[in-house]
Design an enzyme around this catalytic site. Sequence first.
Site, short mmCIF file in Angstrom:
data_model
loop_
_atom_site.label_atom_id
_atom_site.label_comp_id
_atom_site.label_asym_id
_atom_site.label_seq_id
_atom_site.Cartn_x
_atom_site.Cartn_y
_atom_site.Cartn_z
CB ALA A 50 -0.88 -0.01 1.24
CD GLU A 52 -2.45 -7.44 3.43
OE1 GLU A 52 -2.21 -6.24 3.17
OE2 GLU A 52 -2.99 -7.81 4.48
CD GLU A 62 1.87 -5.44 5.69
OE1 GLU A 62 2.73 -6.33 5.88
OE2 GLU A 62 1.02 -5.49 4.77
C1 HXC Z 1 5.03 4.52 -1.22
C2 HXC Z 1 6.93 3.59 -2.10
C3 HXC Z 1 6.60 2.32 -1.56
C4 HXC Z 1 5.38 2.22 -0.83
C5 HXC Z 1 8.47 2.13 -2.59
N1 HXC Z 1 8.09 3.42 -2.73
N2 HXC Z 1 7.57 1.44 -1.87
N3 HXC Z 1 6.14 4.65 -1.93
N4 HXC Z 1 4.63 3.33 -0.69
N5 HXC Z 1 4.95 1.06 -0.31
C6 HXC Z 1 8.79 4.49 -3.43
C7 HXC Z 1 10.01 4.94 -2.64
O1 HXC Z 1 9.65 5.86 -1.64
C8 HXC Z 1 10.83 5.59 -3.74
O2 HXC Z 1 10.30 6.85 -4.02
C9 HXC Z 1 10.54 4.70 -4.96
O3 HXC Z 1 9.32 4.00 -4.65
C10 HXC Z 1 11.63 3.66 -5.19
O4 HXC Z 1 11.82 2.95 -3.97
P1 HXC Z 1 13.27 2.76 -3.29
O5 HXC Z 1 13.02 2.51 -1.86
O6 HXC Z 1 14.17 3.88 -3.64
O7 HXC Z 1 13.76 1.45 -4.05
P2 HXC Z 1 14.75 0.31 -3.50
O8 HXC Z 1 15.92 0.93 -2.78
O9 HXC Z 1 15.02 -0.57 -4.68
O10 HXC Z 1 13.92 -0.48 -2.39
C11 HXC Z 1 12.78 -1.21 -2.77
C12 HXC Z 1 11.95 -1.64 -1.53
C13 HXC Z 1 11.61 -0.37 -0.69
C14 HXC Z 1 12.74 -2.63 -0.69
C15 HXC Z 1 10.68 -2.30 -2.05
O11 HXC Z 1 11.08 0.63 -1.57
C16 HXC Z 1 10.62 -0.63 0.39
O12 HXC Z 1 10.96 -1.17 1.43
N6 HXC Z 1 9.38 -0.18 0.19
C17 HXC Z 1 8.32 -0.26 1.20
C18 HXC Z 1 7.81 -1.67 1.31
C19 HXC Z 1 6.74 -1.80 2.37
O13 HXC Z 1 6.99 -1.53 3.56
N7 HXC Z 1 5.55 -2.23 1.98
C20 HXC Z 1 4.42 -2.36 2.89
C21 HXC Z 1 3.60 -1.12 2.89
S1 HXC Z 1 2.35 -1.15 4.10
P3 HXC Z 1 11.25 8.16 -4.14
O14 HXC Z 1 10.27 9.28 -4.30
O15 HXC Z 1 12.09 8.20 -2.92
O16 HXC Z 1 12.05 7.88 -5.38
C22 HXC Z 1 1.15 -2.09 3.44
C23 HXC Z 1 -0.03 -2.21 4.34
C24 HXC Z 1 -1.17 -2.91 3.68
O17 HXC Z 1 1.22 -2.58 2.36
C25 HXC Z 1 -2.33 -2.86 4.58
C26 HXC Z 1 -3.62 -2.89 3.86
C27 HXC Z 1 -3.76 -1.88 2.81
#
Ligand code: HXC
Length: 257
Positions: free
Chosen positions: A65, A111, A131
């Site tokens: 998300a 999910e 998460e």
């Molecule tokens: C918003 C995101 C994002 C996310 C990545 N980006 N994941 N933006 N929400 N979930 C954005 C980053 O901020 C960044 O933007 C760009 O995408 C590229 O990501 P990087 O981090 O620079 O890439 P990388 O170093 O290759 O790392 C990839 C990654 C990392 C390991 C996937 O991005 C990451 O950990 N993302 C978050 C993953 C996460 O926690 N997902 C769960 C979300 S909570 P900029 O602008 O900086 O270039 C969830 C809850 C669901 O899903 C509940 C019900 C809805």
Amino acid sequence: MSYQTIIVETRGKTGLVTFNRPQALNALNEALIAELNTALVDFETNPEIGCTVITGSEKAFAAGADVKEMAEKTYIEAYLARFLDGWTRIADTRKPVIAAVSGFCLGGGLELAMMCDLIVASETARFALPEITLGIMPGAGGTQRLPRFIGKAKAMDLILTGRMMDAAEAERAGLVSRVVAPDKLLAEALAAADKIASYSQPIVMMAKETVNRAQETSLAEGARFERRLFLSMFATTDQKEGMDAFIAKRKPVFRNR
Ligand code: HXC
């Protein structure tokens, strides 16, 4: 309908949805979920379409998300706006949906994939429910669906540590149906969809509904449900056509009736 966050196409009898927020690794924001739901309803109501494939980019199916959209939400805003209601539409779809997963499939991305009927993964796929690292837990069914796919031990490991699982581990654990080389991913998913779409739509829908029943009920109840739907199939012309074609050694022509 013109879409901003997804690309929607048809390939024969298959609907294809490609997440298209490359700048955010296909993070699932509210606009994307709304557009996905519109596309799913369009395919569901289109009699020419028998199956849908959902995919992302090579780098990310979806990195979860959209954290930037969620970060400032308050409880009362989320509650009153029914945040997450739109996320379950995919699980209510009667026609089969295949997730073709390459790269990151995290959080809400996983999910969503688990709400699909098959997950076909590229060797590069990485799965996690991270998460916990954000101070939350999964909220779109992850704590309930993941243990049903891979058992409590591994689900607890993934949900409490937030670690990533590669495609080979995901296949061993029973999360994904098939793992293929990255350049074969879409072709493999589309071929599976094409096969499914070649069968009788109502029979496919009933088979899907019956398998899903196995996740929700006892063996005895599930077997009774199966028996009811199985017997009802003898009221369809597609059952007659399928069996006649077998006996006559010809290809069946299903009419979805
Ligand atoms: C918003 C995101 C994002 C996310 C990545 N980006 N994941 N933006 N929400 N979930 C954005 C980053 O901020 C960044 O933007 C760009 O995408 C590229 O990501 P990087 O981090 O620079 O890439 P990388 O170093 O290759 O790392 C990839 C990654 C990392 C390991 C996937 O991005 C990451 O950990 N993302 C978050 C993953 C996460 O926690 N997902 C769960 C979300 S909570 P900029 O602008 O900086 O270039 C969830 C809850 C669901 O899903 C509940 C019900 C809805």
